[in-house]
Design a protein around this motif. Structure first.
Motif, PDB file in Angstrom:
ATOM      1  N   UNK A   1     109.987 -43.805  27.176  1.00 48.74           N
ATOM      2  CA  UNK A   1     111.278 -43.338  26.674  1.00 48.74           C
ATOM      3  C   UNK A   1     111.786 -44.090  25.465  1.00 48.74           C
ATOM      4  N   UNK A   2     110.891 -44.722  24.728  1.00 50.85           N
ATOM      5  CA  UNK A   2     111.314 -45.486  23.547  1.00 50.85           C
ATOM      6  C   UNK A   2     111.042 -44.647  22.294  1.00 50.85           C
ATOM      7  N   UNK A   3     112.034 -44.513  21.456  1.00 55.89           N
ATOM      8  CA  UNK A   3     111.915 -43.644  20.292  1.00 55.89           C
ATOM      9  C   UNK A   3     111.504 -44.344  19.021  1.00 55.89           C
ATOM     10  N   UNK A   4     111.056 -45.561  19.131  1.00 56.18           N
ATOM     11  CA  UNK A   4     110.613 -46.320  17.956  1.00 56.18           C
ATOM     12  C   UNK A   4     109.602 -47.347  18.434  1.00 56.18           C
ATOM     13  N   UNK A   5     109.117 -48.169  17.514  1.00 59.09           N
ATOM     14  CA  UNK A   5     108.161 -49.198  17.938  1.00 59.09           C
ATOM     15  C   UNK A   5     108.831 -50.162  18.900  1.00 59.09           C
ATOM     16  N   UNK A   6     108.030 -50.832  19.671  1.00 60.48           N
ATOM     17  CA  UNK A   6     108.558 -51.802  20.639  1.00 60.48           C
ATOM     18  C   UNK A   6     107.796 -53.116  20.423  1.00 60.48           C
ATOM     19  N   UNK A   7     108.441 -54.173  19.962  1.00 60.53           N
ATOM     20  CA  UNK A   7     109.850 -54.240  19.584  1.00 60.53           C
ATOM     21  C   UNK A   7     110.072 -53.675  18.184  1.00 60.53           C
ATOM     22  N   UNK A   8     111.311 -53.302  17.909  1.00 64.85           N
ATOM     23  CA  UNK A   8     111.663 -52.822  16.578  1.00 64.85           C
ATOM     24  C   UNK A   8     112.687 -53.777  15.971  1.00 64.85           C
ATOM     25  N   UNK A   9     113.247 -53.375  14.839  1.00 62.77           N
ATOM     26  CA  UNK A   9     114.328 -54.175  14.247  1.00 62.77           C
ATOM     27  C   UNK A   9     113.824 -55.324  13.418  1.00 62.77           C
ATOM     28  N   UNK A  10     114.456 -56.481  13.581  1.00 63.61           N
ATOM     29  CA  UNK A  10     114.223 -57.570  12.641  1.00 63.61           C
ATOM     30  C   UNK A  10     112.874 -58.250  12.860  1.00 63.61           C
ATOM     31  N   UNK A  11     112.619 -59.254  12.028  1.00 61.82           N
ATOM     32  CA  UNK A  11     111.296 -59.884  11.995  1.00 61.82           C
ATOM     33  C   UNK A  11     111.111 -60.938  13.071  1.00 61.82           C
ATOM     34  N   UNK A  12     112.122 -61.158  13.884  1.00 62.46           N
ATOM     35  CA  UNK A  12     112.094 -62.257  14.839  1.00 62.46           C
ATOM     36  C   UNK A  12     111.524 -61.837  16.203  1.00 62.46           C
ATOM     37  N   UNK A  13     111.248 -60.570  16.376  1.00 63.95           N
ATOM     38  CA  UNK A  13     110.960 -60.095  17.731  1.00 63.95           C
ATOM     39  C   UNK A  13     109.463 -59.852  17.947  1.00 63.95           C
ATOM     40  N   UNK A  14     109.045 -60.089  19.172  1.00 65.43           N
ATOM     41  CA  UNK A  14     107.636 -59.878  19.496  1.00 65.43           C
ATOM     42  C   UNK A  14     107.489 -59.642  20.991  1.00 65.43           C
ATOM     43  N   UNK A  15     106.350 -59.081  21.366  1.00 62.56           N
ATOM     44  CA  UNK A  15     105.964 -59.032  22.772  1.00 62.56           C
ATOM     45  C   UNK A  15     104.860 -60.057  22.965  1.00 62.56           C
ATOM     46  N   UNK A  16     105.055 -60.926  23.923  1.00 62.90           N
ATOM     47  CA  UNK A  16     104.016 -61.909  24.231  1.00 62.90           C
ATOM     48  C   UNK A  16     103.261 -61.428  25.465  1.00 62.90           C
ATOM     49  N   UNK A  17     101.955 -61.366  25.356  1.00 59.76           N
ATOM     50  CA  UNK A  17     101.111 -61.058  26.512  1.00 59.76           C
ATOM     51  C   UNK A  17     100.268 -62.297  26.755  1.00 59.76           C
ATOM     52  N   UNK A  18     100.413 -62.880  27.925  1.00 61.62           N
ATOM     53  CA  UNK A  18      99.727 -64.151  28.157  1.00 61.62           C
ATOM     54  C   UNK A  18      99.127 -64.200  29.550  1.00 61.62           C
ATOM     55  N   UNK A  19      98.083 -64.994  29.662  1.00 61.27           N
ATOM     56  CA  UNK A  19      97.505 -65.250  30.983  1.00 61.27           C
ATOM     57  C   UNK A  19      97.230 -66.746  31.116  1.00 61.27           C
ATOM     58  N   UNK A  20      97.351 -67.230  32.325  1.00 55.00           N
ATOM     59  CA  UNK A  20      97.045 -68.626  32.639  1.00 55.00           C
ATOM     60  C   UNK A  20      96.223 -68.657  33.917  1.00 55.00           C
ATOM     61  N   UNK A  21      95.137 -69.403  33.917  1.00 51.42           N
ATOM     62  CA  UNK A  21      94.453 -69.707  35.175  1.00 51.42           C
ATOM     63  C   UNK A  21      95.273 -70.789  35.851  1.00 51.42           C
ATOM     64  N   UNK A  22      95.711 -70.506  37.077  1.00 55.85           N
ATOM     65  CA  UNK A  22      96.671 -71.395  37.733  1.00 55.85           C
ATOM     66  C   UNK A  22      95.940 -72.368  38.642  1.00 55.85           C
ATOM     67  N   UNK A  23      95.989 -73.630  38.272  1.00 56.11           N
ATOM     68  CA  UNK A  23      95.342 -74.674  39.041  1.00 56.11           C
ATOM     69  C   UNK A  23      96.311 -75.374  39.963  1.00 56.11           C
ATOM     70  N   UNK A  24      95.955 -76.576  40.380  1.00 55.27           N
ATOM     71  CA  UNK A  24      96.817 -77.296  41.308  1.00 55.27           C
ATOM     72  C   UNK A  24      98.196 -77.550  40.710  1.00 55.27           C
TER      73      UNK A  24
END
Lengths: 561, 346
Positions: free
Chosen positions: B214-237
């Motif tokens: 349902x988003x009518x533009x890019x995600x994220x849009x707008x100014x230059x400060x925004x981003x989507x972070x996709x991250x993974x971590x192997x979780x140890x002790x």
């Protein structure tokens, strides 16, 4: 101990090298394919002769015949940077080499280690090399940027000017009287100015301005919004750009020697209905002999997929169109004696003065030059069979040089119309050295911490992005239970370069205590790999631990500075 | 694409024909339109100049160019009048043009003053005046490099025929358009805008599939400060990261040399969601061999960084973030596992 340290460093390498943008863990550790070509570290000036040799004659293969080329690969992994004093080669990140006579010289002082900003931001190379080199690096600052200019004399670099935020030194040219003149643009306005970067000062040429009147306001604008400029040692200056006064046709602003006032002349055939015309460059051979080039279009603002190449000549009085080859654009131009050279759509063309025909000049086939590329280079796809010409340049010895690349790869080659004894390979070790320096900033704790004004910090864990903000490390607390010797340690969650860690600050540079903590946690928390470092990370949260019971006594965020 | 008849950034013309003393005029609006004013006070329009993120960015680059949109009632080239800058984008900024009060075709009864009802008000073109523009020194041509391109993204997206206000100013029960502009920076709405599923392809690789909803533009849009972070971590002790990998979906800009001419700013890439071909898009991240025996935590976050110079880098300072989705994939057994939930933290 050595094994443990190596393991810990491996962990750090894993964590830090994996943080490159878009890279999975460890990928950043590999040098780029281009720079992994045969090379040697540049620790002292190396000189590679370019004298003719049959060793580099192209040898088309039988099953893929290619027209013979009059151009030969002379350097690999670099692009040309023509300057007033000669030619430089740039590897796109952190190294310049110099074409000196019939050799290529890689001086260590041309490396990014001496001018770190060069690594990614080199914008302009000017000056009269090798005696006096100028480089300008653009420092992007969010929406704006500014240029810093460095000058090389002898073996050293020094910063000579930093322009104001928003000011870019776009290009330099050798001008009359030993001066180097630069065109400086502002990021915020269409204004520009000319500035002498080196040499004696004098009254500067001033751009022509006019007052643009709008609905209820007015503003001063330059008559030409500049795109490229060129200067001659005889004193002429030419600025090519877009006219701000009419509907975006091209114009050339020209100063005669010694004049501060300019003449603005429109270029024929560039006033179109569309905004998609684009001037690219201007080359002046004399005050009455210059060429401007780019692309123009007749299509509408709504749909503009086709453009045509544009070339015009100035005879000292007027500009007139010169019929280019049938391509969509002219992106580079040079003239040697009576032969015109240009690049369009990745192809190289030449024309003899007086002739109306443009001849497509074939470049060497990829097959014929594959021996100069590393054999297993994954970027050379079998389907790619053509080099693409990017720029053409004529040097003072009337040799023709071509910047070429293999489409859809990172491969850059420099060609010349005279062969070299050996193809010069850009050294790769510089990039690798920077990577190590950038991504492995830690020093295992030793007696030097205090001289470095750093604390001893025992890094117990790098936290995940999933680790709860108030996680209280129960296994670690259990391991510490009964260890009263750690009472003066500060256990804290910390942050560096966007990553969070949990560890302990050890007071009074007590290395033994730090090593003891490493051992206790290593033993008590299976799978952990703590390490003692010289480090001053930013504290985010202090975790108070009752060492008698292992209970949490406080769990307090540190107020932001 | 923009409509010059609609309000926009500060201009000398605005000064000459605007609302007079904008602060006084705005207070007058608020006196009668209390419900709307309360909503507006909560909005980022009202905080456009005073919000911390803007103030930080302005401290680095104090440009009139920025002030023009963030405080359109104050002359950005003169010492700023704090009464006007604090107004941000006020009632008068959108509703007063050429001395007249303007609004969309009537949805509520007329009040105590004349209103010019304009069909162009509230259209995409009206929003474009501030929400789509080129970098300051770009030539005023169709090919100018855009600093913000939301309107263009919208025009080429699946909701091109729906006005910005339809989503960003939903109708309240009494029919008035909500003036909180409650889409951006509202966690629940952001979470609902991206669908996420993750599975462990093998012991070290996780595939994360993202699609906009349902988003009518890019995600994220707008100014230059925004981003989507996709991250993974192997979780140890002790919840420690044995190995990590991340990718940032954003726009990237750099300096490029125009053929034969000057260097200029250019786009180096745009991998935001909703741009280009793939929706849904699968992103695979691979960890070091050490990750194999450990659970892998994955996470998708909408972030606003302090400085756009590092928007594509892991060491950017995060100004604020909203966790869109996260989860943990157990090691080894029964690969591939699918975790399509928006898992809450333990």
């Amino acid at each position: 101990m050595i094994d443990t340290r190596n393991q810990v460093l491996a962990l750090f390498s894993t964590l830090w090298l994996g943080m490159g943008c878009g890279n999975a863990v460890g990928r950043a550790a590999s040098p780029s394919p281009v720079t992994s070509l045969q090379s040697t570290p540049v620790t002292e000036a190396t000189r590679t002769p370019l004298s003719p040799s049959a060793a580099v004659e192209p040898s088309p293969v039988a099953d893929a015949p290619q027209p013979a080329s009059e151009f030969f690969v002379v350097a690999n992994g670099v692009s040309l940077f023509p300057t007033e004093g000669g030619l430089l080669l740039y590897n796109g990140s952190d190294m310049l080499a110099e074409v000196s006579g019939d050799a290529i010289v890689a001086h260590p002082e041309y490396l990014g280690t001496y001018v770190p900003e060069m690594m990614t931001n080199l914008e302009v190379v000017g000056g009269k090399w090798p005696e006096r080199g100028l480089i300008s690096v653009a420092r992007p600052e969010a929406r704006s940027s500014y240029s810093t200019v460095y000058e090389k004399s002898g073996k050293g670099w020094r910063k000579v000017t930093r322009l104001a935020t928003g000011d870019w030194m776009t290009q330099t040219q050798l001008w009359h009287g030993g001066r180097t003149i630069a065109l400086v643009r502002s990021m915020y306005a269409p204004d520009y100015r000319l500035a002498i970067i080196h040499g004696p000062g004098e009254r500067l040429p001033t751009p022509a301005m006019y007052t643009a009147k709008g609905d209820g306001y007015s503003s001063r604008l330059p008559r030409v919004a500049p795109v490229a400029f060129t200067a001659l040692t005889s004193g002429e200056l030419f600025v090519l750009g877009v006219s701000t006064e009419d509907n975006q046709g091209w114009a050339v602003e020209r100063w005669a020697p010694g004049s501060v006032k300019s003449v603005v002349q429109a270029l024929p055939g560039t006033v179109r209905t569309s905004n998609y015309t684009e001037p690219f460059g201007i080359v002046a051979l004399a005050g009455n002999d210059a060429y401007a080039y780019g692309k123009v279009s007749n299509c509408s603002d709504k749909d503009c997929r086709s453009t045509t190449a544009y070339l015009a000549h100035f005879d000292g009085n007027v500009w007139s169109e010169h019929v280019p080859p049938t391509v969509s654009e002219v992106t580079s131009f040079a003239r040697v004696d009576k032969t015109l050279w240009l690049v369009g759509e990745g192809r190289l063309f030449k024309q003899s003065v007086g002739s109306s025909d443009w001849q497509n000049v074939p470049l060497p086939s990829v097959e014929s030059i594959r021996k100069y590329l590393v054999q297993s280079n994954p970027y050379v796809k079998p389907l790619v069979t053509e080099l693409s010409a990017d720029r053409v340049h004529a040097d003072k010895d009337k040799l023709v040089w071509v910047d070429a690349s293999i489409p859809k790869t990172e491969i850059k080659l420099v060609l010349r119309d005279r062969p070299a004894a050996a193809v010069w390979q850009a050294p790769n070790d510089t990039t690798w050295a920077h990577s190590v320096q950038q991504f492995q900033p830690y020093r295992t704790a030793d007696d030097s911490c205090q001289y470095r004004s750093q604390q001893i910090y025992v890094m117990l864990y790098a936290t995940t992005k999933f680790t709860p903000k108030d996680y209280d490390y129960p296994l670690t607390r259990a391991a510490l239970k009964g260890h009263a010797e750690f009472k003066d340690l500060v256990f804290a969650e910390t942050e560096e370069l966007g990553r969070h860690y949990f560890g302990a600050f050890v007071p009074e540079f007590n290395l033994e205590l730090a090593r003891s903590l490493v051992k206790v946690v290593q033993t008590g928390v299976k799978g952990s790999k703590p390490v003692a470092l010289c480090r001053n990370p930013k504290q985010l949260r202090i975790l108070g631990i009752d060492l008698a019971t292992g209970a949490v006594t406080s769990n307090t965020p540190v107020a932001p500075e | 694409m923009s409509d010059p008849r609609m309000p926009g950034p500060w201009s000398p013309k605005r000064k000459a024909t605007g609302a007079g003393d904008a602060a006084v005029a705005n207070a007058r609006c608020e006196e009668c339109h209390k419900d709307i004013a309360t909503e507006w006070r909560e909005s980022y329009h009202a905080k456009a100049y005073t919000n911390r993120a803007f103030q930080r960015a302005l401290a680095i680059e104090p440009l009139p160019f920025c002030k023009g949109c963030h405080a359109p009632e104050a002359d950005p080239n003169s010492p700023l009048d704090q009464r006007l800058t604090r107004l941000g984008i006020g009632c008068v900024s959108c509703h007063v043009v050429d001395g007249s009060v303007i609004a969309a075709p009537a949805t509520r009864p007329e009040g105590g003053h004349a209103v010019s009802r304009l069909s162009g008000f509230g259209t995409v073109a009206a929003c474009a005046n501030c929400h789509q523009f080129a970098f300051p020194a770009e030539p005023a041509t169709a090919s100018a490099l855009l600093m913000q391109s939301t309107v263009l993204e919208h025009a080429t997206g699946p909701f091109a025929n729906i006005a910005c206000a339809a989503c960003h100013m939903p109708r309240a029960s009494d029919g008035h358009a909500d003036h909180r502009f409650n889409i951006t920076r509202v966690a629940d709405l952001l979470k609902g805008a991206v669908r996420v599923a993750a599975h462990r392809v093998d012991s070290r690789t996780v595939a994360i599939t993202l699609s906009t909803s349902g988003v009518g533009h890019a995600m994220p849009t707008g100014d230059l400060f925004r981003r989507l972070e996709i991250s993974i971590d192997a979780v140890g002790p002790e919840q420690s990261a044995i190995a990590s990998a991340s990718v940032y979906l954003t726009r990237r800009f750099g300096i490029r040399r125009a053929p034969g001419g000057f260097k200029r700013r250019g786009s180096l890439g745009d991998d935001r969601l909703g741009v280009g071909e793939q929706n849904p898009r699968e992103i695979r991240l691979t960890l070091d061999r050490e990750a194999g025996p450990w659970p892998i935590a994955w996470r998708v976050a909408y972030q606003r960084v302090e400085h756009p110079g590092k928007v594509g880098q892991p060491d950017a300072v995060i100004d604020s973030e909203v966790e869109i989705a996260a989860g943990v994939l157990a090691p080894g057994v029964g690969l591939p596992q699918v975790d399509a939930s928006t898992t809450s933290r333990p």
